[in-house]
Design a protein around this motif. Structure first.
Motif, PDB file in Angstrom:
ATOM      1  N   MET A   1       0.861  -1.200   0.000  1.00  0.00           N
ATOM      2  CA  MET A   1       0.000   0.000   0.000  1.00  0.00           C
ATOM      3  C   MET A   1       0.886   1.235   0.000  1.00  0.00           C
ATOM      4  O   MET A   1       1.826   1.349   0.774  1.00  0.00           O
ATOM      5  N   THR A   2       0.610   2.172  -0.846  1.00  0.00           N
ATOM      6  CA  THR A   2       1.390   3.405  -0.922  1.00  0.00           C
ATOM      7  C   THR A   2       1.079   4.293   0.267  1.00  0.00           C
ATOM      8  O   THR A   2       0.072   4.134   0.950  1.00  0.00           O
ATOM      9  N   SER A   3       1.947   5.259   0.498  1.00  0.00           N
ATOM     10  CA  SER A   3       1.727   6.189   1.612  1.00  0.00           C
ATOM     11  C   SER A   3       0.466   7.000   1.405  1.00  0.00           C
ATOM     12  O   SER A   3      -0.245   7.334   2.350  1.00  0.00           O
ATOM     13  N   ASP A   4       0.167   7.341   0.113  1.00  0.00           N
ATOM     14  CA  ASP A   4      -1.049   8.104  -0.179  1.00  0.00           C
ATOM     15  C   ASP A   4      -2.290   7.300   0.176  1.00  0.00           C
ATOM     16  O   ASP A   4      -3.226   7.816   0.785  1.00  0.00           O
ATOM     17  N   SER A   5      -2.314   6.012  -0.230  1.00  0.00           N
ATOM     18  CA  SER A   5      -3.485   5.186   0.047  1.00  0.00           C
ATOM     19  C   SER A   5      -3.618   4.918   1.536  1.00  0.00           C
ATOM     20  O   SER A   5      -4.728   4.833   2.083  1.00  0.00           O
ATOM     21  N   SER A   6      -2.479   4.760   2.241  1.00  0.00           N
ATOM     22  CA  SER A   6      -2.506   4.547   3.688  1.00  0.00           C
ATOM     23  C   SER A   6      -3.086   5.765   4.388  1.00  0.00           C
ATOM     24  O   SER A   6      -3.903   5.667   5.295  1.00  0.00           O
ATOM     25  N   GLU A   7      -2.680   6.950   3.948  1.00  0.00           N
ATOM     26  CA  GLU A   7      -3.188   8.192   4.529  1.00  0.00           C
ATOM     27  C   GLU A   7      -4.679   8.335   4.285  1.00  0.00           C
ATOM     28  O   GLU A   7      -5.439   8.744   5.152  1.00  0.00           O
ATOM     29  N   MET A   8      -5.103   7.939   3.068  1.00  0.00           N
ATOM     30  CA  MET A   8      -6.528   8.012   2.726  1.00  0.00           C
ATOM     31  C   MET A   8      -7.330   7.053   3.612  1.00  0.00           C
ATOM     32  O   MET A   8      -8.406   7.381   4.105  1.00  0.00           O
ATOM     33  N   SER A   9      -6.746   5.853   3.846  1.00  0.00           N
ATOM     34  CA  SER A   9      -7.426   4.870   4.683  1.00  0.00           C
ATOM     35  C   SER A   9      -7.571   5.392   6.101  1.00  0.00           C
ATOM     36  O   SER A   9      -8.629   5.254   6.724  1.00  0.00           O
ATOM     37  N   ASN A  10      -6.507   6.015   6.650  1.00  0.00           N
ATOM     38  CA  ASN A  10      -6.564   6.559   7.998  1.00  0.00           C
ATOM     39  C   ASN A  10      -7.571   7.690   8.098  1.00  0.00           C
ATOM     40  O   ASN A  10      -8.272   7.838   9.096  1.00  0.00           O
ATOM     41  N   THR A  11      -7.620   8.497   7.025  1.00  0.00           N
ATOM     42  CA  THR A  11      -8.597   9.588   6.996  1.00  0.00           C
ATOM     43  C   THR A  11     -10.009   9.042   7.010  1.00  0.00           C
ATOM     44  O   THR A  11     -10.888   9.536   7.727  1.00  0.00           O
ATOM     45  N   SER A  12     -10.255   7.993   6.216  1.00  0.00           N
ATOM     46  CA  SER A  12     -11.574   7.359   6.175  1.00  0.00           C
ATOM     47  C   SER A  12     -11.934   6.763   7.537  1.00  0.00           C
ATOM     48  O   SER A  12     -13.072   6.880   7.996  1.00  0.00           O
ATOM     49  N   LYS A  13     -10.965   6.137   8.180  1.00  0.00           N
ATOM     50  CA  LYS A  13     -11.182   5.542   9.501  1.00  0.00           C
ATOM     51  C   LYS A  13     -11.534   6.623  10.519  1.00  0.00           C
ATOM     52  O   LYS A  13     -12.495   6.483  11.293  1.00  0.00           O
ATOM     53  N   THR A  14     -10.774   7.697  10.514  1.00  0.00           N
ATOM     54  CA  THR A  14     -11.035   8.794  11.435  1.00  0.00           C
ATOM     55  C   THR A  14     -12.411   9.404  11.192  1.00  0.00           C
ATOM     56  O   THR A  14     -13.147   9.729  12.123  1.00  0.00           O
ATOM     57  N   ASP A  15     -12.770   9.558   9.925  1.00  0.00           N
ATOM     58  CA  ASP A  15     -14.067  10.123   9.575  1.00  0.00           C
ATOM     59  C   ASP A  15     -15.202   9.231  10.075  1.00  0.00           C
ATOM     60  O   ASP A  15     -16.193   9.714  10.638  1.00  0.00           O
ATOM     61  N   THR A  16     -15.049   7.919   9.892  1.00  0.00           N
ATOM     62  CA  THR A  16     -16.074   6.984  10.346  1.00  0.00           C
ATOM     63  C   THR A  16     -16.230   7.030  11.861  1.00  0.00           C
ATOM     64  O   THR A  16     -17.353   7.069  12.388  1.00  0.00           O
ATOM     65  N   GLU A  17     -15.122   7.039  12.571  1.00  0.00           N
ATOM     66  CA  GLU A  17     -15.169   7.058  14.035  1.00  0.00           C
ATOM     67  C   GLU A  17     -15.796   8.358  14.541  1.00  0.00           C
ATOM     68  O   GLU A  17     -16.597   8.347  15.494  1.00  0.00           O
ATOM     69  N   THR A  18     -15.460   9.473  13.867  1.00  0.00           N
ATOM     70  CA  THR A  18     -16.049  10.760  14.260  1.00  0.00           C
ATOM     71  C   THR A  18     -17.550  10.777  14.006  1.00  0.00           C
ATOM     72  O   THR A  18     -18.329  11.294  14.819  1.00  0.00           O
ATOM     73  N   ARG A  19     -17.974  10.200  12.903  1.00  0.00           N
ATOM     74  CA  ARG A  19     -19.409  10.157  12.583  1.00  0.00           C
ATOM     75  C   ARG A  19     -20.158   9.253  13.575  1.00  0.00           C
ATOM     76  O   ARG A  19     -21.312   9.524  13.917  1.00  0.00           O
ATOM     77  N   LEU A  20     -19.516   8.182  14.032  1.00  0.00           N
ATOM     78  CA  LEU A  20     -20.142   7.346  15.061  1.00  0.00           C
ATOM     79  C   LEU A  20     -20.340   8.142  16.352  1.00  0.00           C
ATOM     80  O   LEU A  20     -21.411   8.107  16.967  1.00  0.00           O
ATOM     81  N   ILE A  21     -19.306   8.880  16.739  1.00  0.00           N
ATOM     82  CA  ILE A  21     -19.378   9.670  17.967  1.00  0.00           C
ATOM     83  C   ILE A  21     -20.463  10.745  17.862  1.00  0.00           C
ATOM     84  O   ILE A  21     -21.205  10.999  18.814  1.00  0.00           O
TER      85      ILE A  21
END
Length: 559
Positions: A1-21
């Motif tokens: 996985m490239t650094s760009d895709s890893s960053e995108m994945s982390n951003t998506s994860k953070t967004d999902t967790e924030t939306r749950l909260i």
């Protein structure tokens, strides 16, 4: 996985967790998101952040999904995700999880409460390295009753008394000599399991942490099982007994048959509390060692169906169903002033998944026996009065004493189980005690139904004997035709109507809380986590408010 895709994945994860909260996801989306978070934790636990824990916690603290039919599955998934972080133990945040869940547990209700309790209740604990459990012996010794009594040093055979299927008398050493008879149609060799457990527990309790007088079995050169040549007429068996007479024999403490709830015992309040605490500690201690007493009292959902149900009608408190004949079950508990009794009911715990069930059953048994103590002060107050109204015996209950017994026995059980610690304890509220006293003191539920299927499983003689044992006379029985219609019988009091829920659901919630807190407290100590008793205001310090995270969304209106 490239650094760009890893960053995108982390951003998506953070967004999902924030939306749950921030309660931005509906039920289905929340469930799928939590399931994904759990999978991520199990794959890479070090990737979880405080935001991850907050997102999972937000599911368990919010009430907005409580009305959803599948809410329990969502709450379970959130709990399992949090506990996975603890069990994998590769994240510095994992030490926060159990105290957070414990705090949530005591504040939650319904499906959220059950999900947290079930998850904490199945935490794996260390298994003691004991030898194999006792097995039935394969031989017996032929002897006379007089010889057996003499070896027990019975002072006066003629004064021996029956206690169930045990014949007991005072010994020359001021102890109790017991001759216990095999059940009808049971394997006589199975009776030797009891003497095997006496030896097993004597070795396990060599340190003498408390006063536990474990009976000492009598043995010949080859066996602890004896076949009697005859039975003295004056001490005769039940006239229906048929076949050979097999027994075991042992000496026990003089108070082996002194029950805590028996009116004849005339216990002081101090003695009553002492006996209950002793046995609570012993039950907890044995369970922590992986040795479980499976029947402190016999608990059934429905006795009449035990011959045709795959579970034999045995009570599963987790299901919250009606408890059959609670007062009858409490009549002769398998614990007394000398400690635990009836060692035939011990077995090694094979899996941690059943530990929570037995822990809850133990505390339930202690609560029921405590309640029966008050009812036994006037045993004639039972059932229906002359005009058909349920008897109200609530005046027999001393609320302060009843509360004290439950409070101290739960603490004693926790100490026995955890090794001396209690941690966070369940609340014993005034409202909880009022509910217990009302349902235990008023005999609203007296009926059970003998269904057609159950009748058809009996032969005519068994059918007639069954009804006669429950108060029917021969004339009434003669009119009834087996298998033609359901027959209503007054056998209570029961806690709940026939085929209904338990009448005091607060008791089921209490058992869930007790089992979960007890097991999770022991787990934290075994795994070097900071125990709840040392975490003053830990949950408050570890909670992270929306304000601190610049999450300014207003709570959902149903929260």
């Amino acid at each position: 996985m490239t650094s760009d895709s890893s960053e995108m994945s982390n951003t998506s994860k953070t967004d999902t967790e924030t939306r749950l909260i921030n309660r931005k996801l509906d039920f289905t989306a929340s469930y799928l998101s939590v399931k994904t978070i759990r999978a991520d934790i199990e794959k890479a636990p070090e990737s979880a952040t405080e935001l991850t824990i907050d997102a999972l916690a937000s599911i368990l603290t919010s009430t907005r999904f409580d009305s959803e039919k599948q809410a329990l599955f969502l709450y379970r998934e959130a709990c399992k995700a949090m506990v996975s972080l603890v069990r994998l133990n590769r994240n510095p945040l994992s030490h926060q999880i159990i105290p957070t869940l414990q705090t949530m547990l005591v504040k939650s209700s319904k499906n959220r409460h059950r999900a947290i309790a079930e998850t904490l209740g199945t935490l794996p604990l260390n298994s003691p390295s004991f030898p194999c459990e006792p097995e039935p012996e394969t031989c017996f010794t032929l002897t006379s009753f007089e010889t057996l009594a003499k070896k027990l040093k019975i002072r006066n055979i003629r004064r021996m008394k029956w206690f169930g299927r045990s014949l007991a008398g005072e010994t020359l050493e001021n102890r109790t000599g017991v001759i216990k008879f095999v059940k009808q149609k049971a394997s006589p060799f199975a009776l030797t399991l009891e003497t095997g457990w006496m030896d097993f527990l004597s070795a396990a309790f060599q340190d003498k942490e408390v006063e536990f007088d474990i009976p000492v079995p009598l043995r010949s050169d080859t066996s602890s099982l004896f076949k009697l040549k005859e039975m003295p007429e004056k001490l005769g068996l039940n006239p229906t007994h048929q076949g050979d007479i097999f027994v075991i024999a042992f000496t026990a403490d003089k108070n082996y048959f002194k029950y805590p709830n028996e009116k004849a015992s005339a216990l002081s309040k101090k003695e009553l509390v002492k006996i209950m605490n002793l046995n609570a500690w012993l039950l907890g201690r044995c369970t922590s060692l992986g040795v479980v007493h499976t029947s402190p009292i016999p608990l059934f959902h429905n006795r009449v169906q035990q011959n045709r149900r795959h579970d034999l009608g045995v009570y599963r408190w987790e299901q919250g169903g009606r408890l059959d004949r609670w007062l009858e079950s409490s009549r002769y508990p398998n614990f007394a002033a000398s400690g635990l009794r009836d060692f035939e009911h011990f077995e090694l715990l094979k899996t941690h998944k059943k530990r929570g069930h037995y822990l809850g059953s133990h505390i339930l048994s202690l609560v029921l026996v405590a309640g029966s103590y008050f009812r036994n002060l006037s045993p004639e107050l039972r059932g229906k009065n002359q005009i058909g109204q349920p008897v109200n015996a609530t005046a027999l209950f001393d609320k302060a004493l009843f509360t004290q017994i439950i409070d101290t026995t739960v603490k004693a059980y926790f100490k026995g189980f955890t090794g001396g610690h209690t941690g966070q304890l369940p609340e014993i509220s005034s409202a909880f005690m009022d509910a217990l006293i009302e349902k235990m003191g008023i005999d609203d539920h007296m009926e059970e139904v003998l269904r057609i299927n159950d009748q058809n499983n009996m032969d005519q003689e068994t059918f007639e004997n069954f009804l006669m044992e429950r108060g029917f006379n021969r004339e009434t029985i003669a009119v009834l035709k087996k298998g033609k219609k359901e027959i209503t019988i007054n056998t209570g009091p029961h806690l709940g109507g026939f085929n209904q829920k338990i009448s005091v659901p607060q008791l089921t919630d209490f058992l869930f809380t007790c089992s979960a807190l007890c097991i999770s407290e022991k787990y934290t100590r075994e795994n070097g986590l900071k125990p709840m008793s040392d975490r003053t205001n830990a949950a408050t310090k570890n909670s992270r408010s929306q304000k601190n995270r610049n999450r300014t969304e207003k709570p959902h209106k149903n929260d």
